[in-house]
Structure formats: C-alpha cells, structure tokens
Design an enzyme around this catalytic site. Structure first.
Site, PDB file in Angstrom:
ATOM      1  N   ARG A   1      -3.208  -9.620 -14.237  1.00 41.52           N
ATOM      2  CA  ARG A   1      -2.881  -9.797 -12.813  1.00 41.52           C
ATOM      3  C   ARG A   1      -4.150  -9.988 -11.977  1.00 41.52           C
ATOM      4  NH1 ARG A   1      -4.304  -7.872  -8.030  1.00 41.52           N
ATOM      5  NH2 ARG A   1      -4.435  -5.782  -8.900  1.00 41.52           N
TER       6      ARG A   1
ATOM      7  N   HIS B   1      -9.305   2.101  -8.715  1.00 41.86           N
ATOM      8  CA  HIS B   1      -9.345   0.669  -9.065  1.00 41.86           C
ATOM      9  C   HIS B   1     -10.671   0.127  -8.536  1.00 41.86           C
ATOM     10  CE1 HIS B   1      -7.271  -3.407  -9.250  1.00 41.86           C
ATOM     11  NE2 HIS B   1      -8.198  -3.661  -8.340  1.00 41.86           N
TER      12      HIS B   1
ATOM     13  N   CYS C   1      -9.871 -10.483  -5.644  1.00 44.33           N
ATOM     14  CA  CYS C   1      -8.804 -10.901  -4.742  1.00 44.33           C
ATOM     15  C   CYS C   1      -9.286 -12.095  -3.927  1.00 44.33           C
ATOM     16  CB  CYS C   1      -8.429  -9.745  -3.809  1.00 44.33           C
ATOM     17  SG  CYS C   1      -7.212 -10.259  -2.588  1.00 44.33           S
TER      18      CYS C   1
ATOM     19  N   ASN D   1     -13.309  -6.665 -11.842  1.00 39.16           N
ATOM     20  CA  ASN D   1     -13.086  -5.222 -11.948  1.00 39.16           C
ATOM     21  C   ASN D   1     -14.055  -4.663 -12.982  1.00 39.16           C
ATOM     22  OD1 ASN D   1     -10.352  -6.445 -11.176  1.00 39.16           O
ATOM     23  ND2 ASN D   1     -10.014  -4.283 -10.830  1.00 39.16           N
TER      24      ASN D   1
HETATM   25  P1  HMG Z   1       4.205 -15.051   4.494  1.00 39.77           P
HETATM   26  O1  HMG Z   1       3.754 -16.471   4.439  1.00 39.77           O
HETATM   27  O2  HMG Z   1       3.976 -14.281   5.745  1.00 39.77           O
HETATM   28  O3  HMG Z   1       5.724 -14.885   4.017  1.00 39.77           O
HETATM   29  O4  HMG Z   1       3.506 -14.307   3.281  1.00 39.77           O
HETATM   30  P2  HMG Z   1       7.080 -15.334   4.652  1.00 39.77           P
HETATM   31  O5  HMG Z   1       8.038 -14.199   4.496  1.00 39.77           O
HETATM   32  O6  HMG Z   1       6.877 -15.932   6.012  1.00 39.77           O
HETATM   33  O7  HMG Z   1       7.536 -16.503   3.647  1.00 39.77           O
HETATM   34  C1  HMG Z   1       6.795 -17.695   3.536  1.00 39.77           C
HETATM   35  C2  HMG Z   1       7.254 -18.424   2.285  1.00 39.77           C
HETATM   36  O8  HMG Z   1       6.923 -17.660   1.115  1.00 39.77           O
HETATM   37  C3  HMG Z   1       8.751 -18.637   2.216  1.00 39.77           C
HETATM   38  O9  HMG Z   1       8.960 -19.830   1.460  1.00 39.77           O
HETATM   39  C4  HMG Z   1       9.242 -17.470   1.409  1.00 39.77           C
HETATM   40  O10 HMG Z   1      10.458 -17.700   0.764  1.00 39.77           O
HETATM   41  C5  HMG Z   1       8.127 -17.332   0.406  1.00 39.77           C
HETATM   42  P3  HMG Z   1       9.291 -21.224   2.183  1.00 39.77           P
HETATM   43  O11 HMG Z   1      10.531 -20.953   2.991  1.00 39.77           O
HETATM   44  O12 HMG Z   1       8.099 -21.545   3.044  1.00 39.77           O
HETATM   45  O13 HMG Z   1       9.481 -22.173   1.039  1.00 39.77           O
HETATM   46  N1  HMG Z   1       7.979 -15.967  -0.137  1.00 39.77           N
HETATM   47  C6  HMG Z   1       7.967 -15.668  -1.440  1.00 39.77           C
HETATM   48  N2  HMG Z   1       8.080 -16.438  -2.535  1.00 39.77           N
HETATM   49  C7  HMG Z   1       8.045 -15.799  -3.724  1.00 39.77           C
HETATM   50  N3  HMG Z   1       7.888 -14.465  -3.859  1.00 39.77           N
HETATM   51  C8  HMG Z   1       7.752 -13.675  -2.788  1.00 39.77           C
HETATM   52  C9  HMG Z   1       7.806 -14.287  -1.505  1.00 39.77           C
HETATM   53  N4  HMG Z   1       7.724 -13.798  -0.245  1.00 39.77           N
HETATM   54  C10 HMG Z   1       7.826 -14.837   0.586  1.00 39.77           C
HETATM   55  N5  HMG Z   1       7.575 -12.364  -2.932  1.00 39.77           N
HETATM   56  C11 HMG Z   1       3.475 -12.622   1.581  1.00 39.77           C
HETATM   57  C12 HMG Z   1       3.701 -12.916   3.054  1.00 39.77           C
HETATM   58  C13 HMG Z   1       3.346 -11.112   1.436  1.00 39.77           C
HETATM   59  C14 HMG Z   1       4.639 -13.158   0.781  1.00 39.77           C
HETATM   60  C15 HMG Z   1       2.160 -13.322   1.147  1.00 39.77           C
HETATM   61  O14 HMG Z   1       1.143 -12.953   2.015  1.00 39.77           O
HETATM   62  C16 HMG Z   1       1.725 -12.975  -0.255  1.00 39.77           C
HETATM   63  O15 HMG Z   1       2.406 -13.308  -1.218  1.00 39.77           O
HETATM   64  N6  HMG Z   1       0.570 -12.314  -0.399  1.00 39.77           N
HETATM   65  C17 HMG Z   1       0.089 -11.891  -1.707  1.00 39.77           C
HETATM   66  C18 HMG Z   1      -1.415 -11.966  -1.746  1.00 39.77           C
HETATM   67  C19 HMG Z   1      -1.883 -11.437  -3.057  1.00 39.77           C
HETATM   68  O16 HMG Z   1      -1.174 -11.438  -4.054  1.00 39.77           O
HETATM   69  N7  HMG Z   1      -3.148 -10.975  -3.082  1.00 39.77           N
HETATM   70  C20 HMG Z   1      -3.752 -10.454  -4.288  1.00 39.77           C
HETATM   71  C21 HMG Z   1      -3.157  -9.171  -4.743  1.00 39.77           C
HETATM   72  S1  HMG Z   1      -3.743  -7.746  -3.860  1.00 39.77           S
HETATM   73  C22 HMG Z   1      -5.278  -7.412  -4.611  1.00 39.77           C
HETATM   74  O17 HMG Z   1      -5.769  -8.186  -5.412  1.00 39.77           O
HETATM   75  C23 HMG Z   1      -5.925  -6.083  -4.320  1.00 39.77           C
HETATM   76  C24 HMG Z   1      -5.737  -5.086  -5.474  1.00 39.77           C
HETATM   77  O18 HMG Z   1      -6.262  -5.593  -6.687  1.00 39.77           O
HETATM   78  C25 HMG Z   1      -6.436  -3.755  -5.132  1.00 39.77           C
HETATM   79  C26 HMG Z   1      -7.910  -3.940  -4.712  1.00 39.77           C
HETATM   80  O19 HMG Z   1      -8.676  -4.553  -5.477  1.00 39.77           O
HETATM   81  O20 HMG Z   1      -8.218  -3.448  -3.626  1.00 39.77           O
HETATM   82  C27 HMG Z   1      -4.253  -4.764  -5.701  1.00 39.77           C
HETATM   83 MG    MG Z   2      -8.323  -5.586  -7.321  1.00 41.74          MG
END
Ligand code: HMG
Ligand code: MG
Length: 305
Positions: A13, A219, A252, A265
């Site tokens: 992931r 993490h 990220c 990481n």
């Molecule tokens: P948004 O654009 O505000 O969402 O994103 P929305 O609700 O307005 O929807 C926009 C579009 O996305 C729509 O599609 C939804 O259906 C679709 P459209 O009508 O335009 O065709 N949609 C989805 N599709 C599939 N699965 C879903 C989903 N939700 C909406 N779940 C949202 C908001 C949260 C979805 C977006 O910002 C997002 O997906 N963000 C994820 C970012 C991410 O994954 N970042 C990396 C992980 S976190 C990380 O790495 C940190 C960590 O490792 C810890 C650390 O290191 O600190 C965990």
């Molecule tokens: Mg991370």
C-alpha cells in the site's frame, strides 16, 4: 522472557501508492502486487496492508483494489492479517463487496486515515480533520457490524510538510477522538520522517499519557535516517507495534513540497533488526523477508519514472 513486537508490512500500500505510473498510464500489474503480498505472508510478519479503497483519481496506482482481492482469494494464511485503507463510506462499501467469500475472510481490518495537521488533511483527503472524522462514522459502524477491526491513522505526528512542527497535544487529541469513534488501534505516522529520539519521545509521552501504549502503532518514514532511533525511543515507552515496508518503499504523494518529501518507510528488515537488538522478539524470518524485499525492489525497477 523477551517481549514480542508486532510487525505490519505496508509495502503493497504505502510503497506501491508512490510508484510512478508507466508512460502509457498503467500501474504495476495486479499479478505482481499479489506476488509481493504472497511472499510477505510467508515471512512471519503479523499483518500486511494490501491496498487502498481510495479514489483512483487520487491514487491511480491502487485503482485495482477489487481485482487484487479477487486474485488473492484463498491465499491468506490464518496467522497473517490483511488490512486495507478506506477513506469514506464509498470505499467501505466497495471493500465489503470483496473482503470475504463464503468460508474465507480475506481482509480482517480496515484503516481509516486522518492527520494532526489541518493542511495535510485537506491536501490528502480534501477534508478538514473534523470532516474526516465525520466520514469515518459510517465506515466504523459497518466495520463493527461485520466484525472487522479498525486502525485509525494519524499523519504528521511530528511535523507537517506545510505547517511545520505539530504539537503533541494535537496528536493526542485526534487519537482520542478516533478511539471514541471505535478505532481499535491508533497508528501514528511520521509522514515525512522528521522525528528524532527527543521529539518522538516527547510526542509519545504525551499520547501514552492518554492512550494505552498497547493500542499504539508507529509508522515511520525514514527521510533522514532517524527512524531506527525513533523505534528505540518508542520501545522504551512501551510501544511494541510497528509498520515497516519491504525494501523501504513508501511515501504519500500528497505530502510533498519542493523541500519536504515523504520518501520510504523504515525497511522492514531494519525494523526487525532494531527491535531484536533491543531484546524484543518478532516472528519474522529475515531470509524469507530478504526474498520478499527483492520482489518489492524489482517491482519499483519495473516501472521507470
Ligand atoms: P473528493 O474528490 O473530495 O471526493 O476526494 P468526492 O466525494 O467529491 O468524489 C469525487 C470522485 O471520487 C467521485 O467520482 C466519487 O465517486 C469518487 P466521480 O463522480 O467524479 O466520477 N470517489 C471514490 N472512488 C472510489 N473509491 C472511493 C471514492 N470516494 C470518492 N473511496 C477522497 C475525497 C477521500 C475520496 C480522496 O481525497 C482520496 O481518495 N484521498 C486518498 C489519498 C490517499 O490515498 N493518500 C495516501 C494514503 S494516506 C498516507 O499515505 C499516510 C499514511 O501512510 C500514514 C503516514 O505516513 O503518515 C497512512
Ligand atoms: Mg505512510
């Protein structure tokens, strides 16, 4: 008797979400991801974070989460947990369509994710911290209905690439809110690897004064080579669960500025060696982990930037 530490490998992931797409827009093939996950399950790690059910517009690298789950059917050994990131109810409903089949539960934990920094929360999820917590309510309710465990990530626990230093109290505050919502554990993310012994110890002392250390996971990204000293500081404060990433992949895409990035990481083998040197045991077989790490490394080389 030596105390045992718990290890989650997040490379499928956190590692693969950060790998560049090919020139034709394609990501690492699903079968290669499954090959990495299958290698990881044989290493003795306790958990593998296999993918994310996030928007494919935001993280196209993991847009094959459902296909990956179909491909992994029948391959999770009982002694390894599989978890996946879920940002909202839409992602949760998508996960629930594939997380189990009659007789087999593939995914047994979902990970919601927020931050101790408002700016990072906005950049990463297009929502304030309060809005992310609101979004998690139906996710956690559904998880509890189905008997799935819940991990609550808090990013930027030491520093935010946009806001700078984050106060430990802010981390404790969001951690407690996640527990109140029903999270089973809190995963504290040093997203840009800013921590050192002193800052990590100060943050953890504050959080563990309010949250049971047994519920905390650490993490660590390893930007400046200080993740190992942070592991030692955490073990000294009673934290015994850690994330690592095979071959040190990770990062990220929404945590990068021109001067601050979220690179890999802590490598899982480094993590295991540091933990063992502190007198703690893990189940990890370092030879098997070396094989899994070389698969992870090979996947990154297969996708030129
Ligand atoms: P948004 O654009 O505000 O969402 O994103 P929305 O609700 O307005 O929807 C926009 C579009 O996305 C729509 O599609 C939804 O259906 C679709 P459209 O009508 O335009 O065709 N949609 C989805 N599709 C599939 N699965 C879903 C989903 N939700 C909406 N779940 C949202 C908001 C949260 C979805 C977006 O910002 C997002 O997906 N963000 C994820 C970012 C991410 O994954 N970042 C990396 C992980 S976190 C990380 O790495 C940190 C960590 O490792 C810890 C650390 O290191 O600190 C965990
Ligand atoms: Mg991370």
């Amino acid at each position: 008797m030596p105390k045992r530490a718990r290890i989650t490998d997040v490379s499928p992931r956190d590692g693969l979400q950060n790998e560049p797409l090919r020139a034709d827009g394609s990501a690492i093939p699903t079968a290669d991801k499954a090959r990495l996950i299958n290698a990881l399950t044989s290493t003795g790690v306790d958990e593998v974070e296999i993918t994310s059910f996030v928007s494919p517009k935001w993280i196209p690298q993991l847009g094959d989460a459902r296909e990956l789950c179909e491909m992994l059917r029948g391959s999770r050994p009982k002694n390894v947990s599989f978890s996946a990131l879920v940002p909202n109810e839409k992602g949760m409903r998508s996960l629930l369509e594939v997380y189990e089949t009659p007789g087999e539960r593939l995914i047994d934990k979902v990970s919601v994710f927020t931050a101790a920094s408002e700016t990072f929360s906005k950049k990463n999820t297009n929502a304030s911290i309060a809005e992310t917590l609101e979004r998690f309510k139906p996710v956690i309710e559904l998880a509890q209905e189905r008997g799935l465990k819940v991990r609550g990530y808090v990013s930027c626990v030491i520093e935010c690439p946009f806001e700078g230093i984050i106060m430990p109290e802010a981390v404790a505050d969001v951690s407690k809110k996640l527990l109140e919502l029903g999270a089973d554990e809190i995963d504290l993310g040093d997203t840009i690897g800013a921590g050192c012994t002193e800052t990590m110890a100060a943050m953890l002392a504050c959080v563990t004064s309010q949250v049971d250390p047994d519920k905390i996971v650490l993490h660590l990204h390893d930007t400046f080579g200080r993740a190992s000293e942070c592991v030692r500081a955490a073990l000294a404060l009673g934290v015994t669960s850690f994330d690592g990433s095979a071959a040190g992949l990770g990062g990220c895409p929404y945590a990068s500025t021109e001067t601050k990035r979220a690179p890999g990481n802590i490598a899982t083998d480094t993590l295991v060696r540091v933990i063992q040197a502190q007198g703690f045991e893990t189940n990890v077989d370092l030879d098997k982990l070396a094989k899994a790490s070389s698969i992870a490394q090979g996947l990154t080389q297969a996708v030129p930037s």
